[in-house]
Design an enzyme around this catalytic site. Structure first.
Site, PDB file in Angstrom:
ATOM      1  N   TYR A 172     -12.097  -2.621 -68.720  1.00 60.44           N
ATOM      2  CA  TYR A 172     -13.420  -3.241 -68.739  1.00 60.44           C
ATOM      3  C   TYR A 172     -14.018  -3.093 -70.123  1.00 60.44           C
ATOM      4  O   TYR A 172     -13.833  -2.067 -70.795  1.00 60.44           O
ATOM      5  CB  TYR A 172     -14.304  -2.578 -67.670  1.00 60.44           C
ATOM      6  CG  TYR A 172     -15.666  -3.212 -67.510  1.00 60.44           C
ATOM      7  CD1 TYR A 172     -15.789  -4.595 -67.378  1.00 60.44           C
ATOM      8  CD2 TYR A 172     -16.815  -2.435 -67.483  1.00 60.44           C
ATOM      9  CE1 TYR A 172     -17.037  -5.185 -67.245  1.00 60.44           C
ATOM     10  CE2 TYR A 172     -18.066  -3.009 -67.337  1.00 60.44           C
ATOM     11  CZ  TYR A 172     -18.171  -4.393 -67.228  1.00 60.44           C
ATOM     12  OH  TYR A 172     -19.404  -4.971 -67.088  1.00 60.44           O
ATOM     13  N   TYR A 182     -22.537   1.876 -66.915  1.00 64.81           N
ATOM     14  CA  TYR A 182     -21.125   2.197 -66.687  1.00 64.81           C
ATOM     15  C   TYR A 182     -20.879   3.594 -67.253  1.00 64.81           C
ATOM     16  O   TYR A 182     -20.319   3.768 -68.323  1.00 64.81           O
ATOM     17  CB  TYR A 182     -20.241   1.155 -67.370  1.00 64.81           C
ATOM     18  CG  TYR A 182     -18.807   1.104 -66.881  1.00 64.81           C
ATOM     19  CD1 TYR A 182     -18.493   0.561 -65.637  1.00 64.81           C
ATOM     20  CD2 TYR A 182     -17.762   1.572 -67.682  1.00 64.81           C
ATOM     21  CE1 TYR A 182     -17.182   0.489 -65.202  1.00 64.81           C
ATOM     22  CE2 TYR A 182     -16.447   1.487 -67.252  1.00 64.81           C
ATOM     23  CZ  TYR A 182     -16.164   0.948 -66.014  1.00 64.81           C
ATOM     24  OH  TYR A 182     -14.855   0.870 -65.590  1.00 64.81           O
TER      25      TYR A 182
HETATM   26  P1  NAI Z   1     -11.092  -1.594 -55.832  1.00 64.89           P
HETATM   27  O1  NAI Z   1     -12.016  -0.728 -55.093  1.00 64.89           O
HETATM   28  O2  NAI Z   1     -10.496  -2.752 -55.121  1.00 64.89           O
HETATM   29  O3  NAI Z   1      -9.877  -0.778 -56.451  1.00 64.89           O
HETATM   30  C1  NAI Z   1      -9.926   0.546 -56.865  1.00 64.89           C
HETATM   31  C2  NAI Z   1      -8.891   1.291 -56.059  1.00 64.89           C
HETATM   32  O4  NAI Z   1      -8.630   2.567 -56.625  1.00 64.89           O
HETATM   33  C3  NAI Z   1      -9.310   1.542 -54.618  1.00 64.89           C
HETATM   34  O5  NAI Z   1      -8.363   0.967 -53.741  1.00 64.89           O
HETATM   35  C4  NAI Z   1      -9.291   3.060 -54.500  1.00 64.89           C
HETATM   36  O6  NAI Z   1      -8.883   3.481 -53.221  1.00 64.89           O
HETATM   37  C5  NAI Z   1      -8.273   3.408 -55.566  1.00 64.89           C
HETATM   38  N1  NAI Z   1      -8.283   4.801 -56.030  1.00 64.89           N
HETATM   39  C6  NAI Z   1      -9.352   5.527 -56.461  1.00 64.89           C
HETATM   40  N2  NAI Z   1      -8.946   6.756 -56.804  1.00 64.89           N
HETATM   41  C7  NAI Z   1      -7.605   6.810 -56.595  1.00 64.89           C
HETATM   42  C8  NAI Z   1      -6.614   7.816 -56.745  1.00 64.89           C
HETATM   43  N3  NAI Z   1      -6.925   9.034 -57.187  1.00 64.89           N
HETATM   44  N4  NAI Z   1      -5.327   7.522 -56.434  1.00 64.89           N
HETATM   45  C9  NAI Z   1      -4.997   6.295 -55.974  1.00 64.89           C
HETATM   46  N5  NAI Z   1      -5.889   5.307 -55.809  1.00 64.89           N
HETATM   47  C10 NAI Z   1      -7.183   5.567 -56.114  1.00 64.89           C
HETATM   48  O7  NAI Z   1     -11.906  -2.071 -57.123  1.00 64.89           O
HETATM   49  P2  NAI Z   1     -11.543  -2.980 -58.379  1.00 64.89           P
HETATM   50  O8  NAI Z   1     -12.846  -3.245 -59.018  1.00 64.89           O
HETATM   51  O9  NAI Z   1     -10.690  -4.125 -58.016  1.00 64.89           O
HETATM   52  O10 NAI Z   1     -10.740  -2.001 -59.341  1.00 64.89           O
HETATM   53  C11 NAI Z   1      -9.425  -2.218 -59.794  1.00 64.89           C
HETATM   54  C12 NAI Z   1      -9.365  -2.024 -61.305  1.00 64.89           C
HETATM   55  O11 NAI Z   1     -10.103  -3.081 -61.926  1.00 64.89           O
HETATM   56  C13 NAI Z   1      -9.990  -0.723 -61.796  1.00 64.89           C
HETATM   57  O12 NAI Z   1      -9.221  -0.202 -62.847  1.00 64.89           O
HETATM   58  C14 NAI Z   1     -11.341  -1.193 -62.321  1.00 64.89           C
HETATM   59  O13 NAI Z   1     -11.880  -0.316 -63.282  1.00 64.89           O
HETATM   60  C15 NAI Z   1     -10.925  -2.520 -62.921  1.00 64.89           C
HETATM   61  N6  NAI Z   1     -12.031  -3.431 -63.251  1.00 64.89           N
HETATM   62  C16 NAI Z   1     -12.922  -3.836 -62.289  1.00 64.89           C
HETATM   63  C17 NAI Z   1     -13.964  -4.681 -62.610  1.00 64.89           C
HETATM   64  C18 NAI Z   1     -14.947  -5.140 -61.561  1.00 64.89           C
HETATM   65  O14 NAI Z   1     -15.993  -5.707 -61.897  1.00 64.89           O
HETATM   66  N7  NAI Z   1     -14.665  -4.947 -60.281  1.00 64.89           N
HETATM   67  C19 NAI Z   1     -14.160  -5.189 -63.992  1.00 64.89           C
HETATM   68  C20 NAI Z   1     -13.134  -4.757 -64.910  1.00 64.89           C
HETATM   69  C21 NAI Z   1     -12.130  -3.890 -64.544  1.00 64.89           C
END
Ligand code: NAI
Length: 286
Positions: A172, A182
């Site tokens: 991000y 953030y």
């Molecule tokens: P999401 O909630 O779908 O995905 C995050 C996942 O990480 C969840 O499934 C959670 O259970 C898992 N998780 C957390 N701690 C963990 C651990 N210790 N071991 C294994 N799994 C773990 O949310 P999202 O937003 O799709 O996130 C996916 C990636 O995208 C992340 O790296 C996030 O920072 C990145 N991102 C998201 C943005 C947004 O606006 N949603 C923008 C830019 C990047």
């Protein structure tokens, strides 16, 4: 022969990991998933009960198949690292072999090799706190779950990755520009992730001809993003100010991941690729 992908960080059908899985499946890849241990039960139950069936529909009308779901906690590299209270925790005790090295070992036993590794996970316990109010513990936890988790995954999966393989993470823009809200060291964690993308591209490229890239994604209303608290504001801001004035769809990030994992991207490695409707290129909001 079809490719095999392991996607770490799917626990529902709202996040980037799910969209990436769909794009890879649509392109013919076999899908393996790593799901955070505390979220495993509800994810598997929902999957089994058909709760995600509508969002499993691929462009050709078929349903995405997930060949296997592995429990994973990416903050632990091996069983020796797991503290007693976690071992005894009911949600964790119900599963086994969920540390990074054990998951890689299980995937090796089950399938032999993979071609694509996706890291779509992050966690920062103090994300809602400004950096000036972040504790050392919270900062290090953000780095552990959001940055080192990727180093560890690639380290343990690289030995079973086929040459020509591709590894992708999600980052991000708060890593390089000020995004108030953030917090908790999450901006620092993304900066580390992007820097590591370059170093890991060198090391994995030389060692296994594996490419390493990260997608700097625009705002998406995922479970993780809702927990931060400002996601609706960020989406509105992007629509108002980005060169492309539309809401970003998770599929657009999924399709970019499929491109990066394909031979079409065979010379792209060490890159931070923006998939954000161009917002990163703006100097001021207008
Ligand atoms: P999401 O909630 O779908 O995905 C995050 C996942 O990480 C969840 O499934 C959670 O259970 C898992 N998780 C957390 N701690 C963990 C651990 N210790 N071991 C294994 N799994 C773990 O949310 P999202 O937003 O799709 O996130 C996916 C990636 O995208 C992340 O790296 C996030 O920072 C990145 N991102 C998201 C943005 C947004 O606006 N949603 C923008 C830019 C990047």
């Amino acid at each position: 022969k079809g490719k095999r992908a392991f996607i770490a960080g799917i626990a529902d059908d709202n996040g980037y990991g799910w969209a990436i899985a769909k794009s890879l499946a649509a392109a013919g890849a076999e899908i393996l998933v790593g799901t955070w241990v505390p979220a495993l039960n509800i994810f598997e139950t929902s999957l089994r009960r058909g709760k995600f069936d509508e969002s499993r529909i691929l462009p050709d009308g078929s349903l995405m198949e997930i060949t296997k779901v592995y429990p994973l906690d990416a903050v632990f590299d091996s069983l020796e690292d797991v503290p007693e209270d976690i071992k005894a925790n009911k949600r964790y005790a119900g599963s086994s072999k969920w540390t990074v090295s054990e998951v890689a070992e299980s995937v090796k036993e089950d399938f032999g090799s993979i071609d694509i590794l996706v890291h779509s996970l992050a966690n920062g316990p103090e994300v809602t706190k400004p950096l000036l109010e972040t504790s050392r513990k919270g900062y290090l936890a953000a780095i552990s779950a959001s940055s080192y988790s990727y180093v560890s995954l690639l380290k343990h999966f690289l030995p079973i990755m086929n040459p020509g393989g591709s590894s992708i993470s999600l980052t991000y823009i708060a890593s390089e520009r000020i995004i108030p809200g953030y917090g908790g060291g999450m901006s620092s964690a993304k900066a580390a992730l992007e820097s590591d993308t370059r170093v890991l591209a060198f090391e994995a490229g030389r060692k296994k001809k594996v490419r390493v890239n990260t997608i700097s994604a625009g705002p998406l209303r995922s479970r993780a993003a809702k927990a931060i608290g400002f996601i609706d504001m960020m989406i509105e801001y992007s629509i108002a100010n980005a060169p492309l004035q539309k809401e970003l769809s998770a599929d657009e990030v999924g399709n970019t991941a499929a491109f990066l994992a394909s031979p079409l991207a065979s010379a792209i490695t060490g890159a931070v690729l923006y998939v954000d409707n161009g917002l990163n290129a703006m100097g001021v909001g207008i």
